[in-house]
Design a protein around this motif. Structure first.
Motif, PDB file in Angstrom:
ATOM      1  N   LYS A   1      25.045  39.962 -22.366  1.00 48.02           N
ATOM      2  CA  LYS A   1      25.824  40.831 -21.463  1.00 48.02           C
ATOM      3  C   LYS A   1      26.912  39.985 -20.805  1.00 48.02           C
ATOM      4  N   ARG A   2      28.132  40.453 -20.871  1.00 49.97           N
ATOM      5  CA  ARG A   2      29.263  39.597 -20.473  1.00 49.97           C
ATOM      6  C   ARG A   2      30.174  40.193 -19.417  1.00 49.97           C
ATOM      7  N   SER A   3      29.867  41.379 -18.938  1.00 47.67           N
ATOM      8  CA  SER A   3      30.803  42.017 -18.003  1.00 47.67           C
ATOM      9  C   SER A   3      30.148  42.335 -16.667  1.00 47.67           C
ATOM     10  N   ILE A   4      30.893  42.033 -15.598  1.00 53.36           N
ATOM     11  CA  ILE A   4      30.467  42.341 -14.237  1.00 53.36           C
ATOM     12  C   ILE A   4      31.435  43.390 -13.706  1.00 53.36           C
ATOM     13  N   TYR A   5      30.895  44.489 -13.206  1.00 52.81           N
ATOM     14  CA  TYR A   5      31.752  45.601 -12.750  1.00 52.81           C
ATOM     15  C   TYR A   5      31.803  45.672 -11.231  1.00 52.81           C
ATOM     16  N   TYR A   6      32.887  46.287 -10.738  1.00 53.52           N
ATOM     17  CA  TYR A   6      33.145  46.301  -9.288  1.00 53.52           C
ATOM     18  C   TYR A   6      33.511  47.695  -8.788  1.00 53.52           C
ATOM     19  N   ASP A   7      33.358  47.858  -7.458  1.00 53.84           N
ATOM     20  CA  ASP A   7      33.887  49.050  -6.801  1.00 53.84           C
ATOM     21  C   ASP A   7      35.395  48.902  -6.632  1.00 53.84           C
ATOM     22  N   PHE A   8      36.085  50.014  -6.316  1.00 55.37           N
ATOM     23  CA  PHE A   8      37.528  49.974  -6.096  1.00 55.37           C
ATOM     24  C   PHE A   8      37.865  48.987  -4.988  1.00 55.37           C
ATOM     25  N   ASP A   9      38.868  48.155  -5.251  1.00 59.03           N
ATOM     26  CA  ASP A   9      39.387  47.186  -4.284  1.00 59.03           C
ATOM     27  C   ASP A   9      38.310  46.220  -3.783  1.00 59.03           C
ATOM     28  N   SER A  10      37.254  46.008  -4.578  1.00 63.34           N
ATOM     29  CA  SER A  10      36.198  45.082  -4.153  1.00 63.34           C
ATOM     30  C   SER A  10      36.075  43.943  -5.161  1.00 63.34           C
ATOM     31  N   TYR A  11      35.721  42.769  -4.660  1.00 60.57           N
ATOM     32  CA  TYR A  11      35.451  41.647  -5.558  1.00 60.57           C
ATOM     33  C   TYR A  11      34.016  41.154  -5.355  1.00 60.57           C
ATOM     34  N   VAL A  12      33.230  41.950  -4.634  1.00 58.58           N
ATOM     35  CA  VAL A  12      31.839  41.579  -4.362  1.00 58.58           C
ATOM     36  C   VAL A  12      30.995  41.779  -5.631  1.00 58.58           C
ATOM     37  N   VAL A  13      30.289  40.715  -6.048  1.00 59.39           N
ATOM     38  CA  VAL A  13      29.377  40.847  -7.193  1.00 59.39           C
ATOM     39  C   VAL A  13      28.138  41.601  -6.709  1.00 59.39           C
ATOM     40  N   MET A  14      27.969  42.811  -7.219  1.00 59.06           N
ATOM     41  CA  MET A  14      26.881  43.658  -6.729  1.00 59.06           C
ATOM     42  C   MET A  14      25.534  43.126  -7.237  1.00 59.06           C
ATOM     43  N   ASN A  15      24.473  43.478  -6.518  1.00 57.65           N
ATOM     44  CA  ASN A  15      23.130  42.948  -6.818  1.00 57.65           C
ATOM     45  C   ASN A  15      22.736  43.145  -8.271  1.00 57.65           C
ATOM     46  N   GLU A  16      23.107  44.287  -8.836  1.00 55.21           N
ATOM     47  CA  GLU A  16      22.680  44.568 -10.211  1.00 55.21           C
ATOM     48  C   GLU A  16      23.266  43.593 -11.223  1.00 55.21           C
ATOM     49  N   TYR A  17      24.303  42.835 -10.836  1.00 55.87           N
ATOM     50  CA  TYR A  17      24.916  41.883 -11.775  1.00 55.87           C
ATOM     51  C   TYR A  17      24.556  40.424 -11.459  1.00 55.87           C
ATOM     52  N   ARG A  18      23.805  40.210 -10.379  1.00 58.39           N
ATOM     53  CA  ARG A  18      23.517  38.826  -9.974  1.00 58.39           C
ATOM     54  C   ARG A  18      22.650  38.117 -11.017  1.00 58.39           C
TER      55      ARG A  18
END
Lengths: 176, 433
Positions: free
Chosen positions: A68-85
């Motif tokens: 798995k190679r992609s980390i997704y974000y909310d609009f205008d956010s750069y926070v790595v969400m828990n599900e991608y940690r």
């Protein structure tokens, strides 16, 4: 034009697939390489390069989180969400154990708003992944972060599913 | 999805056919909201002998004036009028016209054309202004824009913008083309073309150069290119990303955005690439700088408050490098650009998932939304501050639009083909250019 739509369709398929099975992603990556809808049938039938291999490299094994190679974000956010940690930590761990490996992190944004702000936002997205990797033991020399801003969208439509697909950091290993 | 696509393609073709079939259609589709009562009724009579020229002058003049939203065209019934003829003032007044434009063209040797133009005040029965000049046949559009500027200045009392140029980026298939065109979208010329993105073109104050960001080296690098010669230099190619060039009013310095020290930070650099100096110290995003008219301050986008907002920074650090937040409405305000007089700025404001063009007055802090579109980007003032040029999207295709800074008149550049973005309005041009 036809070719463009082929690629687009594949991009969209891969967008869906990234949420489902990794086997599909493998096939689609090769499809993108071969670049046409016409080839879909033959490749999918198993004439691809690696599909008959008994074992996968850990980075390619669809059952391994490293595929798995992609980390997704909310609009205008750069926070790595828990599900991608877990995903980011797994890559950091791989880098720590494989000192000759390295990654390019490409930050992307959706197409709305400012191109320059999105360029900076994409950089923050890639940097946020880089920071977690460095804190988890990867070396700075193994991780490079760059931004593509909104300039290289994977999904081309103007709707939420395309936008969310494009708000993304991709992990690309050296030599890939 | 395919059906939808075919549908929009048909619409597009239909649009193009409409354009081809209507000879009077300009490069602009004009929408005017209100303001009709204050429009000046004017008659542009076809210039004598202009039908034998490769380009009609009077239609270009009429389109220019009409595009400002400040004039109402009164038909002349196609009658060409010699300057020597007696003018039927009462007749024109009865048609509702208050100003009359007449002209003559004479073909000389070597494709040179003598152009004579006169602006007549019908009520006062006097000539307001005139121009007699000789141009090459390839310069007929330019002389028409100059005539429109003269009329605009005589009747409105402000400098016109018809003889100015715009820059923008066209995406066609896999190529990105930076182009320069006349302010009406005609006469487009490529500046540079690559298979990688080009963004953020910025005119030097004298109009001779464009700074822009190209991804041709697989990352953003800032270049400066001289338009007349095509010669270009690398202005900033530091480690990381280099972007968002903005010229100081004297043209000696540019503000740029670099990530070489982490984050996106604003630096100053001399136009020859020397003397790099860091301006912002924020670790997050500071970008899209724009100089004030006096060159003493910058407005820029920053996420330092948690969402992108517009801030102002004094450049001279003797004043403490004071940074002040300017926008407070909504949680997404980006792409600020100062008006040339420095009294207001335009920017993109997000409201309910719509990204629209707005202006804000520096002194009163009053914000005004000028558009209600969904995907507006990259607003830039015309050199007389009367009009704002911006990119928007229709049926999935990027197009250029303008809106008057009072929001009364909106137009679309329909003649430009391809997916268009990143417009920038150039400065006034000298008549000799």
């Amino acid at each position: 034009m036809k070719k463009l739509w082929g690629v687009l369709m594949i991009s969209m398929l891969s967008a869906c697939a990234s949420q489902t099975t990794q086997q599909a992603v493998e096939v689609e990556e090769r499809l993108i390489g071969s670049g046409g809808v016409e080839q879909q049938a033959s490749t999918a039938e198993g004439q691809g390069v690696n599909s008959n291999d008994a074992t996968f490299h850990p980075l390619k094994d669809p059952n391994n989180i490293l595929s798995k190679r992609s980390i997704y974000y909310d609009f205008d956010s750069y926070v790595v969400m828990n599900e991608y940690r877990a995903l980011v930590l797994a890559h950091a761990d791989y880098l720590r154990k494989n000192v000759n490996a390295g990654v390019l992190l490409q930050g992307n944004t959706d197409s709305r708003g400012s191109r320059e702000y999105n360029l900076a936002l994409g950089q923050r997205r890639a940097d946020s992944v880089k920071n977690i990797m460095l804190l988890s033991g990867a070396k700075a020399s193994q991780v490079e972060s760059v931004s593509l801003g909104e300039e290289k969208p994977r999904a081309m439509n103007q709707d939420e599913s395309s936008w969310s697909e494009n708000r993304r950091t991709d992990i690309i290993y050296w030599g890939e | 999805m395919f059906c939808l696509h075919k549908y929009s393609q048909k619409l597009f073709i239909l649009l193009i056919l409409c354009l081809i079939n209507s000879p009077l259609q300009a490069a602009l589709d004009i929408e005017i909201f209100g303001g009709g009562a204050s429009q000046i009724p004017i008659t542009i009579v076809p210039f004598v002998n202009e039908t034998s020229l490769p380009q009609s002058i009077s239609t270009v003049v009429a389109n220019d004036l009409q595009s400002s939203g400040l004039f109402k065209m009164i038909d002349s019934d196609g009658l060409a009028l010699h300057a020597s003829e007696e003018i039927n003032y009462v007749g024109w007044a009865n048609r509702g016209s208050s100003a009359l434009v007449i002209g003559e063209t004479t073909l000389l040797l070597d494709n040179q054309i003598e152009v004579r133009f006169y602006l007549i005040d019908i009520a006062k029965q006097t000539q307001l202004t005139s121009l007699i000049t000789t141009v090459h046949t390839t310069q007929l559009r330019t002389v028409a824009h100059q005539i429109a500027d003269i009329i605009y200045q005589a009747l409105i009392g402000e400098v016109g913008i018809f003889n100015t140029r715009i820059a923008y980026v066209v995406k066609r298939e896999t190529s990105y083309i930076l182009q320069v065109a006349d302010a009406d979208g005609f006469n487009a010329q490529p500046v540079i073309e690559y298979t990688e993105p080009i963004i953020s073109p910025a005119w030097s104050p004298d109009g001779s150069k464009l700074a822009y960001v190209s991804f041709e080296n697989r990352k953003p690098v800032v270049y400066v290119q001289t338009l007349a010669t095509g010669v270009r230099t690398e202005l900033a190619n530091f480690e990381g990303s280099n972007s968002a060039p903005a010229w100081s009013p004297d043209g000696k310095t540019l503000a740029i955005v670099l990530t070489k020290q982490g984050g996106s930070q604003i630096f100053l650099i001399n136009a020859d690439g020397s003397g790099l100096k860091k301006l912002s110290k924020h670790a997050g995003i500071d970008t899209e700088p724009s100089f004030s008219a006096d060159g003493q301050s910058l407005i820029f986008t920053s996420d330092r408050g948690g969402s992108p907002q517009i801030y102002r920074m004094a450049i001279n650090h003797a004043s403490g490098g004071l940074i002040e937040r300017l926008t407070f409405e909504g949680n997404y305000n980006v792409s600020p650009e100062f008006s040339r007089d420095g009294k207001q700025f335009t920017f993109i404001h997000r409201n309910n998932n719509r990204f629209s063009v707005a202006v804000q007055d520096i002194a009163t802090r009053q914000m005004q939304l000028l558009t209600n579109s969904q995907f507006d980007e990259s607003p830039s003032f015309a050199p007389n501050d009367r009009v704002i040029l911006y990119a928007t999207e229709i049926n999935g295709r990027g197009i250029l639009s303008t809106v008057s800074s009072d929001g009364q008149t909106r137009q679309q550049f329909s003649s430009l083909e391809g997916d268009i973005r990143e417009p920038a309005w150039g400065p006034f041009r000298s008549i000799k250019e």
